[in-house]
Design an enzyme around this catalytic site. Structure first.
Site, PDB file in Angstrom:
ATOM      1  N   ILE A   9      15.771  47.435  51.967  1.00 12.72           N
ATOM      2  CA  ILE A   9      15.347  48.572  52.796  1.00 12.72           C
ATOM      3  C   ILE A   9      16.535  49.257  53.475  1.00 12.72           C
ATOM      4  O   ILE A   9      16.473  50.448  53.776  1.00 12.72           O
ATOM      5  CB  ILE A   9      14.292  48.101  53.842  1.00 12.72           C
ATOM      6  CG1 ILE A   9      13.472  49.290  54.374  1.00 12.72           C
ATOM      7  CG2 ILE A   9      14.924  47.310  54.974  1.00 12.72           C
ATOM      8  CD1 ILE A   9      12.226  48.886  55.141  1.00 12.72           C
ATOM      9  N   ASN A  22      11.848  40.562  66.343  1.00 13.55           N
ATOM     10  CA  ASN A  22      11.157  39.658  67.277  1.00 13.55           C
ATOM     11  C   ASN A  22      11.198  40.310  68.655  1.00 13.55           C
ATOM     12  O   ASN A  22      11.875  41.314  68.853  1.00 13.55           O
ATOM     13  CB  ASN A  22      11.796  38.262  67.279  1.00 13.55           C
ATOM     14  CG  ASN A  22      13.255  38.310  67.684  1.00 13.55           C
ATOM     15  OD1 ASN A  22      13.569  38.676  68.818  1.00 13.55           O
ATOM     16  ND2 ASN A  22      14.141  38.002  66.761  1.00 13.55           N
ATOM     17  N   GLY A  30      16.143  37.325  58.177  1.00 12.34           N
ATOM     18  CA  GLY A  30      15.313  38.193  57.332  1.00 12.34           C
ATOM     19  C   GLY A  30      15.764  39.646  57.335  1.00 12.34           C
ATOM     20  O   GLY A  30      16.964  39.955  57.371  1.00 12.34           O
ATOM     21  N   ASP A  32      15.472  41.796  59.640  1.00 10.62           N
ATOM     22  CA  ASP A  32      16.094  42.119  60.933  1.00 10.62           C
ATOM     23  C   ASP A  32      17.607  41.898  60.847  1.00 10.62           C
ATOM     24  O   ASP A  32      18.407  42.779  61.229  1.00 10.62           O
ATOM     25  CB  ASP A  32      15.457  41.198  61.987  1.00 10.62           C
ATOM     26  CG  ASP A  32      15.750  41.597  63.422  1.00 10.62           C
ATOM     27  OD1 ASP A  32      16.362  42.655  63.644  1.00 10.62           O
ATOM     28  OD2 ASP A  32      15.353  40.833  64.332  1.00 10.62           O
ATOM     29  N   SER A 115       5.790  40.628  59.103  1.00 10.90           N
ATOM     30  CA  SER A 115       5.213  39.278  59.312  1.00 10.90           C
ATOM     31  C   SER A 115       5.092  38.431  58.044  1.00 10.90           C
ATOM     32  O   SER A 115       4.635  37.285  58.126  1.00 10.90           O
ATOM     33  CB  SER A 115       3.834  39.334  60.000  1.00 10.90           C
ATOM     34  OG  SER A 115       3.952  39.666  61.356  1.00 10.90           O
ATOM     35  N   GLY A 117       7.406  37.167  56.069  1.00 16.07           N
ATOM     36  CA  GLY A 117       8.486  36.225  55.777  1.00 16.07           C
ATOM     37  C   GLY A 117       8.417  35.060  56.749  1.00 16.07           C
ATOM     38  O   GLY A 117       7.498  34.242  56.697  1.00 16.07           O
ATOM     39  N   TYR A 119       7.485  34.836  59.734  1.00 16.15           N
ATOM     40  CA  TYR A 119       6.278  34.765  60.561  1.00 16.15           C
ATOM     41  C   TYR A 119       5.039  34.285  59.802  1.00 16.15           C
ATOM     42  O   TYR A 119       3.991  34.068  60.421  1.00 16.15           O
ATOM     43  CB  TYR A 119       6.019  36.104  61.265  1.00 16.15           C
ATOM     44  CG  TYR A 119       6.886  36.319  62.499  1.00 16.15           C
ATOM     45  CD1 TYR A 119       7.806  35.358  62.918  1.00 16.15           C
ATOM     46  CD2 TYR A 119       6.780  37.485  63.255  1.00 16.15           C
ATOM     47  CE1 TYR A 119       8.602  35.555  64.047  1.00 16.15           C
ATOM     48  CE2 TYR A 119       7.566  37.688  64.393  1.00 16.15           C
ATOM     49  CZ  TYR A 119       8.477  36.715  64.781  1.00 16.15           C
ATOM     50  OH  TYR A 119       9.250  36.914  65.910  1.00 16.15           O
TER      51      TYR A 119
HETATM   52  N1  AR6 Z   1      14.726  44.717  52.559  1.00 15.64           N
HETATM   53  C1  AR6 Z   1      13.395  44.692  52.389  1.00 15.64           C
HETATM   54  N2  AR6 Z   1      12.632  43.616  52.649  1.00 15.64           N
HETATM   55  C2  AR6 Z   1      13.265  42.504  53.096  1.00 15.64           C
HETATM   56  C3  AR6 Z   1      14.658  42.448  53.315  1.00 15.64           C
HETATM   57  C4  AR6 Z   1      15.395  43.627  53.036  1.00 15.64           C
HETATM   58  N3  AR6 Z   1      16.716  43.679  53.206  1.00 15.64           N
HETATM   59  N4  AR6 Z   1      14.965  41.202  53.783  1.00 15.64           N
HETATM   60  C5  AR6 Z   1      13.812  40.503  53.830  1.00 15.64           C
HETATM   61  N5  AR6 Z   1      12.791  41.270  53.413  1.00 15.64           N
HETATM   62  P1  AR6 Z   1      11.010  38.657  57.631  1.00 15.64           P
HETATM   63  P2  AR6 Z   1       8.838  38.520  59.647  1.00 15.64           P
HETATM   64  C6  AR6 Z   1      11.344  40.961  53.323  1.00 15.64           C
HETATM   65  O1  AR6 Z   1      11.135  37.174  57.658  1.00 15.64           O
HETATM   66  O2  AR6 Z   1       8.042  37.629  58.785  1.00 15.64           O
HETATM   67  C7  AR6 Z   1      13.487  37.628  61.897  1.00 15.64           C
HETATM   68  O3  AR6 Z   1      14.306  36.560  62.209  1.00 15.64           O
HETATM   69  C8  AR6 Z   1      10.930  39.515  53.218  1.00 15.64           C
HETATM   70  O4  AR6 Z   1      11.016  39.087  51.863  1.00 15.64           O
HETATM   71  O5  AR6 Z   1      12.251  39.458  57.668  1.00 15.64           O
HETATM   72  O6  AR6 Z   1       8.152  39.676  60.327  1.00 15.64           O
HETATM   73  C9  AR6 Z   1      13.080  38.430  63.125  1.00 15.64           C
HETATM   74  O7  AR6 Z   1      14.125  38.480  64.073  1.00 15.64           O
HETATM   75  C10 AR6 Z   1       9.496  39.573  53.721  1.00 15.64           C
HETATM   76  O8  AR6 Z   1       8.597  39.976  52.678  1.00 15.64           O
HETATM   77  O9  AR6 Z   1      10.105  39.181  58.894  1.00 15.64           O
HETATM   78  C11 AR6 Z   1      11.898  37.666  63.606  1.00 15.64           C
HETATM   79  O10 AR6 Z   1      12.280  36.561  64.400  1.00 15.64           O
HETATM   80  C12 AR6 Z   1       9.526  40.694  54.757  1.00 15.64           C
HETATM   81  O11 AR6 Z   1      10.758  41.393  54.543  1.00 15.64           O
HETATM   82  C13 AR6 Z   1      11.224  37.190  62.346  1.00 15.64           C
HETATM   83  O12 AR6 Z   1      12.273  37.120  61.372  1.00 15.64           O
HETATM   84  C14 AR6 Z   1       9.476  40.253  56.203  1.00 15.64           C
HETATM   85  O13 AR6 Z   1      10.152  39.026  56.356  1.00 15.64           O
HETATM   86  C15 AR6 Z   1      10.196  38.169  61.830  1.00 15.64           C
HETATM   87  O14 AR6 Z   1       9.526  37.606  60.734  1.00 15.64           O
END
Ligand code: AR6
Length: 167
Positions: A9, A22, A30, A32, A115, A117, A119
């Site tokens: 993204i 968060n 992730g 973020d 949420s 990944g 979460y």
């Molecule tokens: N581009 C697109 N999608 C992505 C990318 C990227 N570069 N990287 C990961 N994803 P997550 P959450 C996808 O864990 O579940 C953080 O530590 C990933 O495969 O990033 O909302 C925050 O600080 C998944 O499908 O977010 C919070 O503490 C999706 O993005 C916590 O993680 C979301 O995964 C939030 O957890």
């Protein structure tokens, strides 16, 4: 128009990308972590001035070194079995992000799978909420293009299926 893309993204040249953050809004893993790395330290500096964000709400910053002009940070619910208001909170994330768009003239936005990944939200249920909430409201908030940006093809397939059911 609603589209599905596979990839990172942080590479998308849209008006705004959404960050699955968060509630501290000070970075993390992730998507973020990827967004903060790509945007550079000025993003963290602006985030520090915001003083956090409750679950289900959204906050806007500039995009700094990203190709996107803005980042909309939202805090998805941690999956706790489904009985803690998770679906209402996840729907609220999508809605609150879109609500911030008209004031900044944002017409093209990309969402990650909030949420889904770290979460732990069950993916099919999260995708249904994302697609239903965005389809119902994106035109109301002046959006011309919404991209669901997925990291992998399996996730993209879930989005494509959910979108084709809506059509
Ligand atoms: N581009 C697109 N999608 C992505 C990318 C990227 N570069 N990287 C990961 N994803 P997550 P959450 C996808 O864990 O579940 C953080 O530590 C990933 O495969 O990033 O909302 C925050 O600080 C998944 O499908 O977010 C919070 O503490 C999706 O993005 C916590 O993680 C979301 O995964 C939030 O957890």
């Amino acid at each position: 128009m609603i589209r599905v893309e596979t990839g990172d993204i942080t590479r998308l040249k849209v008006d705004a990308i959404v960050n699955a953050a968060n509630s501290a809004l000070l970075g993390g893993g992730g998507v973020d972590g990827a967004i903060h790395r790509a945007a550079g330290p000025d993003l963290l500096a602006e985030c520090r001035t915001i003083k956090g964000c409750p679950t289900g709400e959204a906050r806007l910053t500039r995009g700094y070194r990203l190709p996107a002009s803005y980042v909309i940070h939202t805090v998805g619910p941690v999956w706790q079995g489904g009985g803690r208001g998770e679906s209402r909170l996840l729907e609220s994330c999508y809605r609150e992000c879109m609500k911030l768009c008209p004031a900044k003239g944002i017409q093209r936005i990309a969402f990650p799978a909030i949420s889904c990944g770290i979460y732990g939200y069950p993916k099919p249920e999260a995708v249904a909420i994302a697609v239903n909430t965005v389809s119902a409201l994106y035109q109301t908030y002046g959006l011309e293009e919404v991209i669901f940006c997925c990291f992998d093809e399996a996730m993209a397939a879930l989005y494509r299926a959910a979108i084709s059911i809506k059509k």
